[in-house]
Design a protein around this motif. Structure first.
Motif, PDB file in Angstrom:
ATOM      1  N   ALA A 172      -3.916  24.210  -9.458  1.00  0.00           N
ATOM      2  CA  ALA A 172      -5.361  23.719  -9.508  1.00  0.00           C
ATOM      3  C   ALA A 172      -5.446  22.590 -10.576  1.00  0.00           C
ATOM      4  CB  ALA A 172      -6.084  24.894 -10.112  1.00  0.00           C
ATOM      5  N   ILE A 173      -6.249  21.965 -10.303  1.00  0.00           N
ATOM      6  CA  ILE A 173      -6.568  20.493 -11.268  1.00  0.00           C
ATOM      7  C   ILE A 173      -7.996  20.369 -11.781  1.00  0.00           C
ATOM      8  CG2 ILE A 173      -6.585  18.051 -11.675  1.00  0.00           C
ATOM      9  CD1 ILE A 173      -4.694  18.280  -9.311  1.00  0.00           C
ATOM     10  N   ALA A 174      -8.290  20.449 -13.104  1.00  0.00           N
ATOM     11  CA  ALA A 174      -9.701  20.257 -13.586  1.00  0.00           C
ATOM     12  C   ALA A 174      -9.910  19.258 -14.248  1.00  0.00           C
ATOM     13  CB  ALA A 174      -9.955  21.416 -14.601  1.00  0.00           C
TER      14      ALA A 174
ATOM     15  N   ALA B  31      -8.737  16.150  -3.730  1.00  0.00           N
ATOM     16  CA  ALA B  31      -8.784  17.661  -3.025  1.00  0.00           C
ATOM     17  C   ALA B  31      -8.524  17.762  -1.617  1.00  0.00           C
ATOM     18  CB  ALA B  31     -10.017  18.185  -3.547  1.00  0.00           C
ATOM     19  N   ARG B  32      -9.191  16.795  -0.963  1.00  0.00           N
ATOM     20  CA  ARG B  32      -9.327  17.005   0.573  1.00  0.00           C
ATOM     21  C   ARG B  32      -8.042  16.683   1.038  1.00  0.00           C
ATOM     22  NH1 ARG B  32      -9.296  13.213   3.800  1.00  0.00           N
ATOM     23  NH2 ARG B  32     -10.208  11.630   2.540  1.00  0.00           N
ATOM     24  N   VAL B  33      -7.169  15.552   0.777  1.00  0.00           N
ATOM     25  CA  VAL B  33      -6.057  15.219   1.310  1.00  0.00           C
ATOM     26  C   VAL B  33      -4.866  16.168   0.933  1.00  0.00           C
ATOM     27  CG1 VAL B  33      -4.185  13.437   1.155  1.00  0.00           C
ATOM     28  CG2 VAL B  33      -6.614  12.756   1.618  1.00  0.00           C
TER      29      VAL B  33
ATOM     30  N   GLY C 288     -12.618   9.164  -5.588  1.00  0.00           N
ATOM     31  CA  GLY C 288     -11.311   9.652  -5.725  1.00  0.00           C
ATOM     32  C   GLY C 288     -10.779  10.758  -5.917  1.00  0.00           C
ATOM     33  N   LEU C 289     -11.638  11.710  -6.722  1.00  0.00           N
ATOM     34  CA  LEU C 289     -11.374  13.221  -7.003  1.00  0.00           C
ATOM     35  C   LEU C 289     -11.626  13.890  -5.520  1.00  0.00           C
ATOM     36  CD1 LEU C 289     -12.581  13.594 -10.587  1.00  0.00           C
ATOM     37  CD2 LEU C 289     -10.372  13.266  -9.823  1.00  0.00           C
ATOM     38  N   THR C 290     -12.578  13.441  -4.842  1.00  0.00           N
ATOM     39  CA  THR C 290     -12.853  14.084  -3.562  1.00  0.00           C
ATOM     40  C   THR C 290     -12.008  13.907  -2.629  1.00  0.00           C
ATOM     41  OG1 THR C 290     -15.475  13.958  -4.011  1.00  0.00           O
ATOM     42  CG2 THR C 290     -14.339  14.306  -1.625  1.00  0.00           C
TER      43      THR C 290
END
Length: 154
Positions: free
Chosen positions: A73-75, A103-105, A98-100
């Motif tokens: 996990a990344i915050a 997470a998706r990829v 970028g963050l989306t």
């Protein structure tokens, strides 16, 4: 009202590691966000590592590298305060996209602890400091770890 309707998240993330990536801008706010993130990781029983980057714009590339390395996990934590130029919109859009994408990829949960506020007072109120009404650093870690558990159980 901001924060209304927020879920109570209790996570047992024993054996997991959360990568906390935090920008350096707005020191007082960031210190509060990072402290809240660490408290949440410890309360969940997760180990953690804190990595600092210059600003919010740099968060996605570091999150990408951590996701490629198999992070549980990344915050991501940062602050973007509206000013008199379009800078706010460009940075907020780039960081969110970028963050989306990370997470998706990578199917890696990325907790979104980016404060996008109109002024310093709004940021301080969400920083998890004494007197703050919210702790977005803790919420980002809780969301990332809770999602990691969901993904693990699928």
């Amino acid at each position: 009202m901001s924060g209304a309707g927020a879920p109570a998240v209790e996570v047992d993330a024993s054996g997991m590691t959360v990568e906390i990536v935090a920008s350096l801008w707005h020191t007082e706010v960031m210190d509060g966000l990072v402290a809240g993130a660490i408290r949440a990781a410890e309360a969940a029983g997760a180990s953690y590592r804190v990595t600092r980057v210059p600003g919010a714009f740099e968060l996605p590339v570091v999150a990408e590298a951590l996701a490629r390395k198999g992070a549980d996990a990344i915050a991501c934590l940062g602050v973007v305060i509206r000013g008199g130029t379009p800078h706010f919109e460009y940075v907020c859009d780039a960081v969110t996209r970028g963050l989306t994408d990370v997470a998706r990829v990578h199917a890696t949960p990325v907790g979104f602890g980016i404060l996008t506020t109109d002024d310093d007072a709004q940021a301080l109120d969400r920083a998890g400091l004494p007197g703050s009404s919210e702790d977005k650093g803790a919420e980002a870690v809780e969301a990332a770890l809770a999602t990691a558990l969901v993904l693990r159980d699928l």
